[in-house]
Design an enzyme around this catalytic site. Structure first.
Site, PDB file in Angstrom:
ATOM      1  N   TYR A 125       7.158   4.314   0.712  1.00  0.00           N
ATOM      2  CA  TYR A 125       5.859   3.667   0.466  1.00  0.00           C
ATOM      3  C   TYR A 125       4.944   3.870   1.681  1.00  0.00           C
ATOM      4  O   TYR A 125       3.780   4.285   1.548  1.00  0.00           O
ATOM      5  CB  TYR A 125       6.082   2.172   0.188  1.00  0.00           C
ATOM      6  CG  TYR A 125       4.824   1.364   0.095  1.00  0.00           C
ATOM      7  CD1 TYR A 125       4.074   1.345  -1.076  1.00  0.00           C
ATOM      8  CD2 TYR A 125       4.379   0.591   1.178  1.00  0.00           C
ATOM      9  CE1 TYR A 125       2.903   0.601  -1.161  1.00  0.00           C
ATOM     10  CE2 TYR A 125       3.219  -0.154   1.108  1.00  0.00           C
ATOM     11  CZ  TYR A 125       2.486  -0.152  -0.069  1.00  0.00           C
ATOM     12  OH  TYR A 125       1.327  -0.892  -0.145  1.00  0.00           O
TER      13      TYR A 125
ATOM     14  N   SER B  93      -2.144   0.814   3.947  1.00  0.00           N
ATOM     15  CA  SER B  93      -1.216  -0.298   4.183  1.00  0.00           C
ATOM     16  C   SER B  93      -0.782  -0.315   5.637  1.00  0.00           C
ATOM     17  O   SER B  93      -0.649   0.737   6.269  1.00  0.00           O
ATOM     18  CB  SER B  93       0.023  -0.154   3.302  1.00  0.00           C
ATOM     19  OG  SER B  93       0.987  -1.123   3.670  1.00  0.00           O
TER      20      SER B  93
HETATM   21  N1  LIG Z   1      -0.319  -6.979  -1.430  1.00  0.00           N
HETATM   22  C1  LIG Z   1      -0.071  -6.456  -0.237  1.00  0.00           C
HETATM   23  O1  LIG Z   1       0.586  -7.078   0.633  1.00  0.00           O
HETATM   24  C2  LIG Z   1      -0.561  -5.075   0.085  1.00  0.00           C
HETATM   25  C3  LIG Z   1      -0.512  -4.677   1.426  1.00  0.00           C
HETATM   26  C4  LIG Z   1      -0.962  -3.410   1.749  1.00  0.00           C
HETATM   27  C5  LIG Z   1      -1.456  -2.579   0.778  1.00  0.00           C
HETATM   28  N2  LIG Z   1      -1.482  -2.995  -0.518  1.00  0.00           N
HETATM   29  C6  LIG Z   1      -2.027  -2.070  -1.521  1.00  0.00           C
HETATM   30  O2  LIG Z   1      -3.043  -2.723  -2.232  1.00  0.00           O
HETATM   31  C7  LIG Z   1      -3.197  -2.128  -3.516  1.00  0.00           C
HETATM   32  C8  LIG Z   1      -3.267  -3.212  -4.583  1.00  0.00           C
HETATM   33  O3  LIG Z   1      -2.003  -3.830  -4.674  1.00  0.00           O
HETATM   34  P1  LIG Z   1      -1.826  -5.371  -5.031  1.00  0.00           P
HETATM   35  O4  LIG Z   1      -1.172  -5.998  -3.870  1.00  0.00           O
HETATM   36  O5  LIG Z   1      -3.085  -5.952  -5.549  1.00  0.00           O
HETATM   37  O6  LIG Z   1      -0.697  -5.303  -6.172  1.00  0.00           O
HETATM   38  P2  LIG Z   1      -0.832  -5.256  -7.764  1.00  0.00           P
HETATM   39  O7  LIG Z   1      -1.398  -6.523  -8.265  1.00  0.00           O
HETATM   40  O8  LIG Z   1       0.521  -4.847  -8.241  1.00  0.00           O
HETATM   41  O9  LIG Z   1      -1.886  -4.108  -8.007  1.00  0.00           O
HETATM   42  C9  LIG Z   1      -1.589  -2.772  -8.200  1.00  0.00           C
HETATM   43  C10 LIG Z   1      -2.561  -2.265  -9.250  1.00  0.00           C
HETATM   44  O10 LIG Z   1      -2.423  -0.861  -9.376  1.00  0.00           O
HETATM   45  C11 LIG Z   1      -2.532  -0.528 -10.727  1.00  0.00           C
HETATM   46  N3  LIG Z   1      -1.811   0.715 -10.987  1.00  0.00           N
HETATM   47  C12 LIG Z   1      -0.543   1.045 -10.621  1.00  0.00           C
HETATM   48  N4  LIG Z   1      -0.220   2.247 -11.089  1.00  0.00           N
HETATM   49  C13 LIG Z   1      -1.313   2.703 -11.761  1.00  0.00           C
HETATM   50  C14 LIG Z   1      -1.595   3.892 -12.476  1.00  0.00           C
HETATM   51  N5  LIG Z   1      -0.691   4.877 -12.601  1.00  0.00           N
HETATM   52  N6  LIG Z   1      -2.817   4.017 -13.052  1.00  0.00           N
HETATM   53  C15 LIG Z   1      -3.751   3.034 -12.947  1.00  0.00           C
HETATM   54  N7  LIG Z   1      -3.536   1.893 -12.268  1.00  0.00           N
HETATM   55  C16 LIG Z   1      -2.330   1.733 -11.696  1.00  0.00           C
HETATM   56  C17 LIG Z   1      -1.896  -1.705 -11.470  1.00  0.00           C
HETATM   57  O11 LIG Z   1      -2.459  -1.851 -12.756  1.00  0.00           O
HETATM   58  P3  LIG Z   1      -1.737  -1.410 -14.124  1.00  0.00           P
HETATM   59  O12 LIG Z   1      -0.294  -1.770 -13.985  1.00  0.00           O
HETATM   60  O13 LIG Z   1      -2.467  -2.154 -15.173  1.00  0.00           O
HETATM   61  O14 LIG Z   1      -1.979   0.062 -14.205  1.00  0.00           O
HETATM   62  C18 LIG Z   1      -2.295  -2.885 -10.614  1.00  0.00           C
HETATM   63  O15 LIG Z   1      -3.478  -3.486 -11.070  1.00  0.00           O
HETATM   64  C19 LIG Z   1      -2.024  -1.152  -3.664  1.00  0.00           C
HETATM   65  O16 LIG Z   1      -2.445   0.152  -3.373  1.00  0.00           O
HETATM   66  C20 LIG Z   1      -1.049  -1.624  -2.595  1.00  0.00           C
HETATM   67  O17 LIG Z   1      -0.193  -0.593  -2.167  1.00  0.00           O
HETATM   68  C21 LIG Z   1      -1.050  -4.222  -0.893  1.00  0.00           C
END
Ligand SMILES: NC(=O)c1ccc[n+]([C@@H]2O[C@H](COP(=O)([O-])OP(=O)(O)OC[C@H]3O[C@@H](n4cnc5c(N)ncnc54)[C@H](OP(=O)(O)O)[C@@H]3O)[C@@H](O)[C@H]2O)c1
Length: 264
Positions: free
Chosen positions: A168, A155
């Site tokens: 985070y 991130s």
């Molecule tokens: N969106 C942004 O602006 C952004 C920016 C930088 C980095 N990121 C990173 O990108 C990644 C994806 O995030 P996103 O933005 O797509 O948000 P999201 O839709 O909330 O995705 C997070 C995913 O992680 C899974 N997850 C969480 N805890 C878990 C566990 N214990 N076991 C298995 N799966 C788990 C969730 O699925 P379940 O709840 O079904 O388990 C969900 O599908 C994350 O690592 C986030 O930190 C996002």
């Protein structure tokens, strides 16, 4: 008649036909998009996450356009369960090739309000689970003398200091550091490990926050005054997952629309 352009060469260098790619957190947001993108290159995709119905929906979207994916509901923080799932993938799918450590959780707090429970919740998924998933995956590749790719979704918060994202950001900074160590340790096994560092992309993890006045102010302050959409990472992911990136390991690709220039 052809003009010498070798389509086969590019299909082989950039395609993943007959190989397995594992994506964690594949039931939503960036993980669902990553799974769909990798499936489009011909990879068979193993979809990991806790919500079975969300994974099934990703699998359905992939099958709808002729791709192949299988759902493996699992909590990535549960080591024993992860090993069983990796065994099942290895036994029932084509050879392992790529792992995308995308599963992650957010957590907004000032440091004075952080308690041990919150710290563990964020680090257990964002850092520890990604490391242990990577080691379990790498051991399997090494045992079978297979080459491979690991892509860690870090991130921009690891390199900047957005308000309330101290823990985070630290969890992702640790993962970025581990990315380089994994790359170093596993270079001789031809396992390439790289990170993508996304800026703000609208997904379930932040949607509610960006609807608040404080969230709207953040967007107004960005150089292009916009959030990313999930397709933003496609090109970086395809490059790092492809056989063509053999000379690239231990790198972090920042994909942020220039947001880092306005985030402190
Ligand atoms: N969106 C942004 O602006 C952004 C920016 C930088 C980095 N990121 C990173 O990108 C990644 C994806 O995030 P996103 O933005 O797509 O948000 P999201 O839709 O909330 O995705 C997070 C995913 O992680 C899974 N997850 C969480 N805890 C878990 C566990 N214990 N076991 C298995 N799966 C788990 C969730 O699925 P379940 O709840 O079904 O388990 C969900 O599908 C994350 O690592 C986030 O930190 C996002």
């Amino acid at each position: 008649m052809t003009d010498g352009f070798d389509t086969e060469f590019f299909a082989e260098r950039f395609g993943l036909r007959g190989l397995t790619a594992i994506v964690t957190g594949a039931g939503s947001g960036l993980g669902r998009q990553a799974a769909r993108t990798l499936a489009a290159t011909g990879a068979h995709v193993a979809l990991l996450g806790r919500r079975p119905e969300a994974l099934r929906e990703t699998a359905r979207l992939i099958a709808q356009v002729g791709g192949t994916a299988r759902a493996f509901p699992v909590d990535v923080a549960d080591q024993e369960a992860v090993h069983l799932v990796l065994d099942e993938i290895q036994q029932n799918m084509p050879p392992l090739w790529a792992l995308v450590n995308n599963a992650g959780v957010g957590g907004r707090s000032t440091l004075l309000d952080v308690d041990a429970k919150m710290f563990d919740r964020v680090f257990d998924v964002n850092t520890k689970a990604a490391l242990l998933m990577s080691t379990a995956f790498a051991r399997r590749l090494i045992d079978k003398q297979l080459r491979g790719r690991i892509i860690n979704i870090c991130s921009l918060a690891a390199q900047t200091h957005p308000q309330y994202l101290g823990i985070y950001g630290a969890s992702k900074a640790a993962l970025e550091h581990l990315t380089r160590t994994m790359a170093h340790e596993w270079a001789r096994h031809s396992i390439n490990v790289n990170a993508i560092s996304p800026g703000y992309i609208e997904t379930d993890i932040n949607r509610a926050m960006f609807l608040t006045p404080a969230g709207k102010k953040i967007v107004e302050g960005l150089p292009r005054q916009r959030l990313g959409t999930t397709e933003a990472l496609d090109s970086a992911l395809l490059m790092l997952a492809s056989p063509a990136s053999a000379f690239m390991t231990g790198a972090t690709l920042v994909v942020d629309d220039g947001q880092r220039f306005s985030i402190g």
